[in-house]
Write an enzyme that holds these catalytic residues in place. Structure first.
Site, PDB file in Angstrom:
ATOM      1  N   TYR A  94       0.850  -0.938  -0.382  1.00 38.77           N
ATOM      2  CA  TYR A  94       0.241  -0.053   0.193  1.00 38.77           C
ATOM      3  C   TYR A  94       0.654   1.257  -0.148  1.00 38.77           C
ATOM      4  CZ  TYR A  94      -3.521   3.314   1.391  1.00 38.77           C
ATOM      5  OH  TYR A  94      -4.613   5.163   2.305  1.00 38.77           O
ATOM      6  N   LYS A 152       4.506   9.317   8.568  1.00 40.00           N
ATOM      7  CA  LYS A 152       4.083   9.173  10.385  1.00 40.00           C
ATOM      8  C   LYS A 152       4.916   9.864  10.718  1.00 40.00           C
ATOM      9  CE  LYS A 152       1.268   5.536   8.805  1.00 40.00           C
ATOM     10  NZ  LYS A 152      -0.337   5.686   9.221  1.00 40.00           N
ATOM     11  N   ASP A 174       9.108   2.839   0.217  1.00 41.08           N
ATOM     12  CA  ASP A 174       8.166   3.033   1.287  1.00 41.08           C
ATOM     13  C   ASP A 174       8.515   2.983   2.701  1.00 41.08           C
ATOM     14  OD1 ASP A 174       6.027   4.412   2.118  1.00 41.08           O
ATOM     15  OD2 ASP A 174       4.863   3.634   0.730  1.00 41.08           O
TER      16      ASP A 174
HETATM   17  C1  PLP Z   1       2.983   2.127   3.668  1.00 46.89           C
HETATM   18  C2  PLP Z   1       2.588   3.106   3.814  1.00 46.89           C
HETATM   19  N1  PLP Z   1       2.436   4.259   2.399  1.00 46.89           N
HETATM   20  C3  PLP Z   1       1.361   5.152   2.298  1.00 46.89           C
HETATM   21  C4  PLP Z   1       1.021   5.494   3.118  1.00 46.89           C
HETATM   22  C5  PLP Z   1      -0.091   6.808   2.654  1.00 46.89           C
HETATM   23  O1  PLP Z   1       0.241   7.551   3.976  1.00 46.89           O
HETATM   24  P1  PLP Z   1      -1.096   9.219   3.873  1.00 46.89           P
HETATM   25  O2  PLP Z   1      -2.190   7.972   5.057  1.00 46.89           O
HETATM   26  O3  PLP Z   1       0.036   9.998   4.699  1.00 46.89           O
HETATM   27  O4  PLP Z   1      -1.515   9.521   2.675  1.00 46.89           O
HETATM   28  C6  PLP Z   1       0.328   4.548   4.296  1.00 46.89           C
HETATM   29  C7  PLP Z   1      -0.349   5.238   5.553  1.00 46.89           C
HETATM   30  O5  PLP Z   1      -1.033   4.775   6.186  1.00 46.89           O
HETATM   31  C8  PLP Z   1       1.461   3.710   4.490  1.00 46.89           C
HETATM   32  O6  PLP Z   1       1.497   3.123   5.678  1.00 46.89           O
END
Ligand code: PLP
Length: 430
Positions: free
Chosen positions: A146, A257, A229
């Protein structure tokens, strides 16, 4: 319905009429927790504790789904943000904290020579994809896991692609973490067309060092970029993120985060020869240089640089993991712990649940409501975090509560007392 949460219930009733889905982050929706017997609205947080609007106090292991890494209202972050608030939050001129926060990231993160800031993780992963496409002149991205709600990241997800233009589907090629053969097959099929591989260096469920090294070799050999990521792993496993911990280096890295201890900030960083191109791309946002979050970021990273934050996350998280493990063993509850100490997941033995005819969701409802009643906030399915503010006493309190709740769970399973909840759809856990 419990009478511990009347204030939460009243707010929730108003939200249901006003806010589609009741709130902005899908994984925070009260419907996914234990409706009626779990708090819904926070009044305030301090250290490892959260108070709900009904005055109940909890030790919190949800931590806003990851951002609160130092604890709520960490004094250094409070000071930096309050000081910046006294000057203003956004200007037409630039804020010094933009430079200071970028320097703090560059100091801690391997190969982070230049930095661009964003308000959310999805903005930063989409910027990484645009930069990779611009640098390589290729359009496809191989993607595992994700990376946010934007079109390209969910077009391959049958559960979540309503409203997403289907014609994007060929641009993003999904593969599974650890499936090197699958990734190699994509590079074979789309030879010379893949701009980048994007993945989390590890997930709560999987860490495969030799796979990561192989992906590094494969991307180098094919001229694709490797994007990590690190939105979950960044500043959580080590001050330099997972790539410091795994010693596998990406080309581009994305953080969010834990970057700013709860203030809205994300970052894309990498070596100067690649990042410089970002200056020529149309990547822009009015709030990208909002100064409160940048001040929070600089203060958060300074604490991480100067104090044993990560030693503490590993130690405290490890104590919690082993305490919960023992509690499960002693009570016979079908509970397992998965992941690394600073970010782990509570999981269930699927066969035990099946043989008792209960769904994971029903078990989660039981655990969440019983732990909340004992002053502990967990989240269903997703990652359990600890912060720098969590103490040994917090962990003892939590493990003692878990011992009671796991014993009650084992009883419920033996006696067939847990009602199936009738909700079949999987939970979103980010
Ligand atoms: C691995 C990862 N990438 C991207 C995102 C997206 O981040 P945001 O919710 O700040 O847009 C998240 C959100 O939980 C995530 O866990």
């Amino acid at each position: 319905v419990s009478d511990r949460y009347p204030g939460s219930r009243a707010l929730y009733a108003r939200a249901q009429a006003l806010i589609p889905g009741t709130t902005q982050t899908i994984s925070k929706r009260p419907a996914a927790y234990a409706p009626g017997s779990y708090p819904m609205y926070a009044d305030r947080g301090e250290g490892s504790n959260v108070w709900d609007v009904d005055g109940n106090r909890y030790v919190d292991y949800v931590l806003a789904c990851g951002p609160i890494v130092l604890g709520y209202q960490h004094p250094s972050v409070q000071r930096a943000v309050t000081e910046q608030l006294g000057r203003g939050s956004l200007f037409g001129l630039l804020s010094p904290v933009e430079v200071i926060a970028a320097e703090a990231i560059a100091e801690l993160v391997p190969r982070a020579e230049m930095v661009r800031f964003f308000k959310g993780g999805a903005d930063a992963t989409s910027a990484a994809a645009r930069l990779a496409r611009a640098l390589t002149g290729r359009e496809r991205i191989a993607s595992s896991g994700y990376h946010g709600w934007h079109d390209q990241w969910v077009v391959n997800d049958p559960q979540n692609r309503a409203g997403v233009p289907h014609r994007l589907v060929d641009l993003v090629l999904p593969f599974a973490y650890s499936d090197l053969a699958g990734l190699e097959a994509l590079f074979e099929e789309f030879r010379g067309e893949i701009a980048a591989v994007i993945l989390e260096p590890l997930t709560v469920d999987a860490y495969d060092e030799s796979f990561l090294q192989a992906v590094r070799r494969l991307t180098r050999a094919t001229g694709a970029l490797l994007i990590f990521d690190e939105i979950v792993t960044g500043f959580r496993l080590a001050p330099g993120g997972a790539q410091q911990w795994t010693r596998v280096e990406a080309d581009l890295t994305v953080f969010a985060k834990a970057l700013a201890n709860g203030f809205p900030l994300a970052a894309l960083c990498g070596p100067r020869d690649m990042m410089r191109t970002a200056a020529d791309l149309f990547i822009t946002s009015t709030y990208g240089d909002e100064a409160l979050s940048l001040a929070a970021c600089a203060a958060t990273l300074e604490v991480m640089r100067d104090q044993p934050v990560h030693d503490s996350l590993w130690r405290i998280g490890g104590t919690l993991m082993s305490g919960l493990h023992s509690a499960a063993q002693e009570t016979g509850a079908p509970v397992r712990l998965v992941g690394q100490a600073p970010m782990f997941r509570i999981a269930f033995d699927a066969t035990a649940l099946k043989s008792n005819g209960v769904t994971p969701r029903a078990v989660w409802r039981f655990l969440l409501s019983e732990m909340a009643r004992r002053g502990v906030l967990w989240r269903p399915g997703g990652i359990t975090f600890v912060s720098y503010a969590h103490t040994e006493a917090d962990i003892q309190e939590t493990v003692a509560a878990a011992q009671e709740v796991f014993a009650a769970l084992a009883d419920e399973l033996r006696s067939g007392g847990l009602a199936p909840d009738g909700v079949a759809e999987p939970m979103f856990e980010r």
